[in-house]
Design a protein around this motif. Structure first.
Motif, PDB file in Angstrom:
ATOM      1  N   UNK A 329      23.451   2.175   2.056  1.00 51.68           N
ATOM      2  CA  UNK A 329      22.372   2.815   1.328  1.00 51.68           C
ATOM      3  C   UNK A 329      22.780   3.161  -0.109  1.00 51.68           C
ATOM      4  N   UNK A 330      21.759   3.318  -0.947  1.00 51.42           N
ATOM      5  CA  UNK A 330      21.957   3.715  -2.340  1.00 51.42           C
ATOM      6  C   UNK A 330      22.675   5.056  -2.425  1.00 51.42           C
ATOM      7  N   UNK A 331      22.342   5.969  -1.542  1.00 49.97           N
ATOM      8  CA  UNK A 331      22.939   7.295  -1.458  1.00 49.97           C
ATOM      9  C   UNK A 331      22.861   7.719   0.005  1.00 49.97           C
ATOM     10  N   UNK A 332      23.555   8.785   0.357  1.00 49.09           N
ATOM     11  CA  UNK A 332      23.437   9.288   1.727  1.00 49.09           C
ATOM     12  C   UNK A 332      21.976   9.605   2.001  1.00 49.09           C
ATOM     13  N   UNK A 333      21.364   8.962   2.991  1.00 48.25           N
ATOM     14  CA  UNK A 333      19.919   9.099   3.164  1.00 48.25           C
ATOM     15  C   UNK A 333      19.531  10.355   3.932  1.00 48.25           C
ATOM     16  N   UNK A 334      18.262  10.703   3.794  1.00 46.59           N
ATOM     17  CA  UNK A 334      17.656  11.680   4.682  1.00 46.59           C
ATOM     18  C   UNK A 334      17.319  10.972   5.978  1.00 46.59           C
ATOM     19  N   UNK A 335      17.714  11.558   7.113  1.00 46.60           N
ATOM     20  CA  UNK A 335      17.486  10.941   8.413  1.00 46.60           C
ATOM     21  C   UNK A 335      16.309  11.603   9.105  1.00 46.60           C
ATOM     22  N   UNK A 352      26.732   4.646   5.112  1.00 50.25           N
ATOM     23  CA  UNK A 352      26.966   3.529   6.020  1.00 50.25           C
ATOM     24  C   UNK A 352      26.385   3.738   7.413  1.00 50.25           C
ATOM     25  N   UNK A 353      26.130   4.985   7.811  1.00 47.40           N
ATOM     26  CA  UNK A 353      25.616   5.229   9.144  1.00 47.40           C
ATOM     27  C   UNK A 353      25.665   6.702   9.492  1.00 47.40           C
ATOM     28  N   UNK A 354      25.447   6.983  10.786  1.00 43.71           N
ATOM     29  CA  UNK A 354      25.450   8.390  11.208  1.00 43.71           C
ATOM     30  C   UNK A 354      25.851   8.487  12.675  1.00 43.71           C
ATOM     31  N   UNK A 355      26.289   9.670  13.053  1.00 44.77           N
ATOM     32  CA  UNK A 355      26.703   9.951  14.420  1.00 44.77           C
ATOM     33  C   UNK A 355      25.571  10.635  15.176  1.00 44.77           C
ATOM     34  N   UNK A 356      25.497  10.336  16.479  1.00 40.89           N
ATOM     35  CA  UNK A 356      24.588  11.056  17.363  1.00 40.89           C
ATOM     36  C   UNK A 356      25.383  11.510  18.579  1.00 40.89           C
ATOM     37  N   UNK A 357      24.921  12.570  19.193  1.00 41.10           N
ATOM     38  CA  UNK A 357      25.598  13.072  20.385  1.00 41.10           C
ATOM     39  C   UNK A 357      24.557  13.642  21.339  1.00 41.10           C
ATOM     40  N   UNK A 358      24.916  13.694  22.623  1.00 39.30           N
ATOM     41  CA  UNK A 358      24.002  14.223  23.624  1.00 39.30           C
ATOM     42  C   UNK A 358      24.759  14.760  24.810  1.00 39.30           C
ATOM     43  N   UNK A 359      24.028  15.445  25.657  1.00 43.18           N
ATOM     44  CA  UNK A 359      24.604  16.025  26.871  1.00 43.18           C
ATOM     45  C   UNK A 359      25.093  14.907  27.795  1.00 43.18           C
ATOM     46  N   UNK A 360      26.315  15.009  28.265  1.00 40.04           N
ATOM     47  CA  UNK A 360      26.934  13.949  29.051  1.00 40.04           C
ATOM     48  C   UNK A 360      26.154  13.652  30.321  1.00 40.04           C
ATOM     49  N   UNK A 361      25.649  14.675  30.973  1.00 38.69           N
ATOM     50  CA  UNK A 361      24.907  14.456  32.213  1.00 38.69           C
ATOM     51  C   UNK A 361      23.598  13.732  31.948  1.00 38.69           C
ATOM     52  N   UNK A 362      22.959  14.031  30.815  1.00 32.64           N
ATOM     53  CA  UNK A 362      21.666  13.416  30.506  1.00 32.64           C
ATOM     54  C   UNK A 362      21.815  11.960  30.105  1.00 32.64           C
TER      55      UNK A 362
END
Length: 378
Positions: A329-335, A352-362
């Motif tokens: 991206x041109x700059x760090x984007x709004x997600x 270049x990208x972003x991280x996501x995380x979630x509850x392990x059981x879900x």
């Protein structure tokens, strides 16, 4: 007129793309690889006319008037398919058409109709001044896409595109071509052409230039005009990330252009917009859709549904993964996310990208992402 307005990697023929052909003494011959007939030469930032240099060998070119120490010579080599193959300027202007999505084919936000002040429509193009006036993407009988714009009474309507690296356009002559479909109903049959330079936070105030008004005949036509970008060499530049160059098509405004567009209403269909260096128009460029999409995704990207494999445990109860953008991206984007039934948290992000995380059981070993949007528009 992003400038194009957007970045693309450039395929080099040979040598260093960023070399400066700067003479140490009087000189009129320079070694540079190119295809005869596809070479632009600049001296001290001015694009030379073809009568001012000789370029027939493919390996060197000669200036009619020799330059001396202290002057700067730049060269730009094109391929027949319109992509720059070697360039002593930056990557900002990687194609002959400086505008991205000039044929209006990329529509990551849909076809509209789009209304509202400051609303992005199809990729690269923003509508300014609208409450009820609208822009829609339509299909033409020849298979092309076009922009259909309606201007309602009492509204000042402008269609703009912004790009990066305005300093690259300093003291340049540009040629603009607009392919307009027949049946225009604009009451004055006119479009104003205006450019703006944004010098970045902490820099000079924006510099606006009116380049004149083009008059439409009402029939299908290509209207052509030239733009002179002011000399920016003495400008006080601010933060690089929010500098911009903007091209505006003005359809109605009470005071700009001497009031010539005041009160204009009606409709117009634009099939193609092309902005290029120099004072001579060349054939309109239509790039492969995939290539044009990459140019647009530097500013805005829509991510589709996909499943992510588990990257690591952040803790006993949390799993995480990384989503990479299709294009830096041109700059760090709004997600903006719409991740579906399983709640996912957005973590660190960059160009270049972003991280996501979630509850392990879900998530149970995988995480399904329905959709997301990365916005780095200027």
């Amino acid at each position: 007129m992003e400038s194009y307005i957007g970045n693309r990697p450039i395929t080099e023929v040979s040598g260093n793309k960023y070399e400066w052909l700067t003479p140490e003494n009087e000189n009129n011959t320079f070694w540079f690889a190119y295809m005869p007939g596809y070479l632009d030469v600049y001296v001290d930032g001015r694009l030379l006319d073809s009568t001012e240099f000789t370029a027939t060998t493919g390996s060197n070119f000669s200036l009619t008037v020799p330059v001396v120490a202290g002057q700067t010579v730049k060269a730009r080599a094109w391929a027949a398919g319109e992509q720059i193959v070697r360039d002593t300027l930056s990557r900002q202007f990687a194609y002959r058409n400086l505008l991205r999505n000039g044929n209006f084919a990329i529509r990551q936000r849909g076809d509209g109709p789009f209304t509202g002040d400051g609303v992005f429509t199809i990729d690269g193009w923003k509508l300014v001044g609208s409450t009820t006036s609208a822009v829609s993407s339509i299909s033409l009988s020849n298979g092309s896409r076009a922009l259909q714009l309606t201007v309602d009474a009492g509204e000042d309507i402008i269609l703009v595109q912004r790009g990066e690296s305005p300093h690259e356009l300093s003291d340049s002559i540009l040629t603009l071509q607009l392919l307009v479909q027949g049946g225009t109903t604009l009451s004055q049959s006119k479009i104003g052409i205006r450019s703006s330079i944004g010098f970045g936070t902490g820099g000079d105030a924006n510099l606006d230039t009116e380049h004149g008004v083009v008059t439409l005949s009402g029939s299908a036509e290509t209207v052509i005009t030239t733009l002179q970008i002011p000399d920016l060499s003495a400008a006080n530049w601010g933060a690089e990330e929010d500098r911009f160059v903007q091209l505006a098509f003005v359809f109605s405004h009470p005071t700009w252009f001497g009031g010539e567009l005041a009160g204009q209403v009606g409709g117009v269909v634009l099939e193609h917009a092309q902005l290029e260096f120099g004072g001579t128009p060349t054939p309109l460029v239509v790039l492969p859709t995939a290539t044009e999409l990459v140019r647009c995704q530097r500013y805005y990207e829509v991510g589709g549904r996909h499943q992510l494999n588990l990257r690591s445990y952040q803790s006993i109860t949390t799993r995480s993964a990384t989503i990479q953008f299709a294009t830096t991206k041109r700059a760090t984007p709004t997600l903006i996310d719409a991740f579906g039934a399983v709640p996912l948290a957005v973590g660190a992000s960059d160009k270049h990208g972003f991280d996501v995380s979630g509850d392990a059981a879900s998530v149970d070993g995988t995480m399904e992402v329905d959709s997301w949007y990365a916005d780095a528009e200027l």
